[in-house]
Design an enzyme around this catalytic site. Structure first.
Site, short mmCIF file in Angstrom:
data_model
loop_
_atom_site.label_atom_id
_atom_site.label_comp_id
_atom_site.label_asym_id
_atom_site.label_seq_id
_atom_site.Cartn_x
_atom_site.Cartn_y
_atom_site.Cartn_z
N ASP A 87 -2.81 6.75 -4.10
CA ASP A 87 -2.78 5.86 -3.01
C ASP A 87 -3.11 4.57 -3.68
O ASP A 87 -4.25 4.26 -4.26
CB ASP A 87 -3.87 6.33 -2.29
CG ASP A 87 -3.98 5.47 -0.92
OD1 ASP A 87 -3.33 4.29 -0.80
OD2 ASP A 87 -4.82 5.69 -0.03
N HIS B 181 -5.74 11.05 3.21
CA HIS B 181 -7.19 10.79 3.57
C HIS B 181 -7.59 12.38 3.72
O HIS B 181 -7.71 13.03 4.68
CB HIS B 181 -6.87 10.13 5.12
CG HIS B 181 -6.71 8.75 5.29
ND1 HIS B 181 -6.77 8.05 6.28
CD2 HIS B 181 -6.65 8.02 4.11
CE1 HIS B 181 -6.14 6.66 5.93
NE2 HIS B 181 -6.15 6.77 4.56
N GLU C 94 -6.55 -1.67 -4.11
CA GLU C 94 -6.86 -0.23 -4.01
C GLU C 94 -6.89 0.59 -5.29
O GLU C 94 -5.66 0.42 -5.82
CB GLU C 94 -6.40 0.34 -2.78
CG GLU C 94 -6.60 1.72 -2.69
CD GLU C 94 -5.78 2.51 -1.44
OE1 GLU C 94 -6.28 3.47 -1.15
OE2 GLU C 94 -5.04 1.77 -1.15
N GLU D 3 -11.05 0.38 -1.79
CA GLU D 3 -10.23 -0.59 -1.30
C GLU D 3 -10.59 -1.51 -0.34
O GLU D 3 -10.06 -1.81 0.99
CB GLU D 3 -9.04 0.21 -0.70
CG GLU D 3 -9.26 1.50 0.19
CD GLU D 3 -8.11 2.00 1.08
OE1 GLU D 3 -7.35 1.39 1.64
OE2 GLU D 3 -8.31 3.33 1.09
N ASP E 160 0.95 -1.10 -0.15
CA ASP E 160 0.05 0.13 0.12
C ASP E 160 0.81 1.22 -0.15
O ASP E 160 1.53 1.54 0.91
CB ASP E 160 -0.76 0.11 1.36
CG ASP E 160 -1.97 1.13 1.22
OD1 ASP E 160 -1.92 2.06 0.59
OD2 ASP E 160 -3.10 0.88 2.01
#
Length: 452
Positions: free
Chosen positions: A291, A376, A419, A396, A280
């Site tokens: 991401d 985020h 993801e 994800e 990740d």
């Protein structure tokens, strides 16, 4: 040092370094019409006006930049600007203060003064003249004159004062403590930031491409990478070699059962043949994050049990991407993912019939989050808020199967997450997948890893 300068008082811009890439010092990175790479000057002004249009007539907004922090006595941590401050100004300096007033979003910046002795050590800063000429302030003051700046702006204020005081330095909070602050503008800012412009989407596509190509390179290099640390280093090198400035967040490189620790970042184990590695990771490019999560076999081929779990996760992800249309919500997407996860776990024989809610043991996180300046992004937007065209979100899902006796032995210790970053589109269209350049189907991954 001048207490106050206006744009009219500085007719000729001095083409000097201002502490960050701008068009006159870094023309290979920033176009003449841009303030930061990829984002036009006029877009920053439009953002400020859009925010002030959300506040009552005559309001004033006060927002502070991120403060500098140190890892040792005189060694600073790498600086990262407060995302709201960056969104409104493009300025990448600590300690600055932004004051906006009125519908016209009259901008006052309070900044570090130029200090030749300090610049020997730390390099140039914008200074008062740079705040005016480069960043488009209507007024600018040195930090020592913050009380004067606030007094000048308050003299024009005919309405409410809005400020995110909890994110300010103690000194700035004390300066504002006697002002009648009406509220915190952060939630309004997050609604604006959540809808990306064409310019922002172009930058985010570049960030996604850099990350995707680096993931592909890491997969093809897996044979020579013997540890989590080496794989993490390969990814970071790939990001930066392709133009990214930094990691968007610490890389998660989790071999085997380590994948069942969701934010595993120690990356200090060997990678063992026959196991999976969950990765990740993502780069930050020109102020915007990417991401990606992929899970691949260290030896290049999935076992039957690994493939079975992987196909369940991939099915969840593909169906949730199809469902990510304007008007739906994160809450609804997560409910769909939970239902699909429950069905998949039953098909694998991990859950029995009638075990409602038991999926959480194996899928304890949300289906995704907003993405943008922060990885985020815009956390004050609730999950019940409808997704809008221009939103960028991650999809994800994952399954994390602990090594416990209740689970069939062949599945124990398997952790898989897949993801992608997607753009919500208008008119009910399925989303645009920004990260599609990195494969995620089993046969595509195995083929890539087998390539010479």
């Amino acid at each position: 040092i001048m207490q106050r300068q206006s744009v009219r008082g500085l007719c000729s811009a001095v083409a000097r370094m201002v502490g960050q890439p701008v068009s006159h010092s870094h023309p290979h990175l920033v176009a003449q019409h841009e303030l930061t790479a990829g984002i036009p000057r006029v877009e920053y002004a439009a953002r400020r006006r859009a925010l002030m249009d959300q506040l009552p007539e005559g309001s004033t907004l006060i927002l502070a930049a991120q403060q500098e922090s140190h890892m040792a006595h005189d060694i600073p941590f790498p600086f990262r600007q407060d995302p709201d401050f960056f969104y409104l100004t493009g300025l990448l300096e600590p300690d600055a203060i932004l004051l906006l007033s009125g519908r016209e979003a009259h901008m006052t910046l309070v900044v570090r003064p130029r200090d030749p002795a300090k610049e020997i050590w730390d390099g140039p800063c914008a200074g008062v003249d740079g705040a005016l000429q480069v960043f488009g302030a209507d007024e600018a003051y040195p930090l020592a004159d913050t009380p004067t700046a606030v007094k000048s702006v308050m003299a024009r204020c005919t309405g409410e004062i809005w400020s995110a005081t909890s994110r300010m330095s103690t000194n700035t909070r004390q300066l504002l403590q006697d002002l009648p602050v009406r509220g915190d503008p952060t939630a309004l800012l997050h609604k604006l930031r959540a809808v990306k412009s064409t310019s922002e989407l172009a930058v985010m596509q570049q960030a996604a491409d850099i990350s995707a190509l680096s993931f592909c390179e890491a997969m093809t290099s897996q044979k020579s990478l013997k540890s989590e640390a080496q794989l993490s280093a390969q990814l970071e090198f790939g990001f930066k070699r392709r133009g990214a400035q930094k990691l968007a967040y610490p890389c998660v490189v989790a071999g085997g059962n380590n994948a069942n620790t969701l934010h595993y970042i120690s990356n200090d184990h060997l990678l063992n043949p026959g196991e999976l590695v969950l990765v990740d990771a993502g780069c930050e490019f020109n102020g915007y994050a990417s991401d990606i999560s992929r899970t691949w076999p260290v030896s290049g081929e999935y076992s039957d049990a690994q493939r079975a779990v992987y196909e369940v996760v991939l099915k969840i992800q593909m169906e949730c991407i199809e469902a990510a249309v304007a008007g739906t919500t994160h809450t609804k997407l997560h409910q769909l993912s939970a239902e699909l996860a429950t069905d998949g776990l039953r098909q694998l024989g991990i859950l029995g019939e009638g075990s409602q809610g038991a999926y959480y043991t194996f899928y304890p996180h949300s289906i995704g989050h907003h993405l943008g300046i922060d990885v985020h992004d815009v956390p004050l937007l609730p999950g019940s808020y409808p997704l809008l065209p221009g939103n960028v979100i991650t999809i994800e899902p994952g399954l994390y199967i602990p090594d416990i006796p209740q689970v069939p032995e062949e599945f124990r210790g398997i952790g898989i997450r897949i993801e992608d970053d997607v753009v919500i589109r208008e008119n009910g269209k399925t989303p645009l997948v920004l990260t599609k350049k990195v494969p995620k189907k089993v046969n595509e991954i195995e083929k890539l890893m087998a390539a010479p």
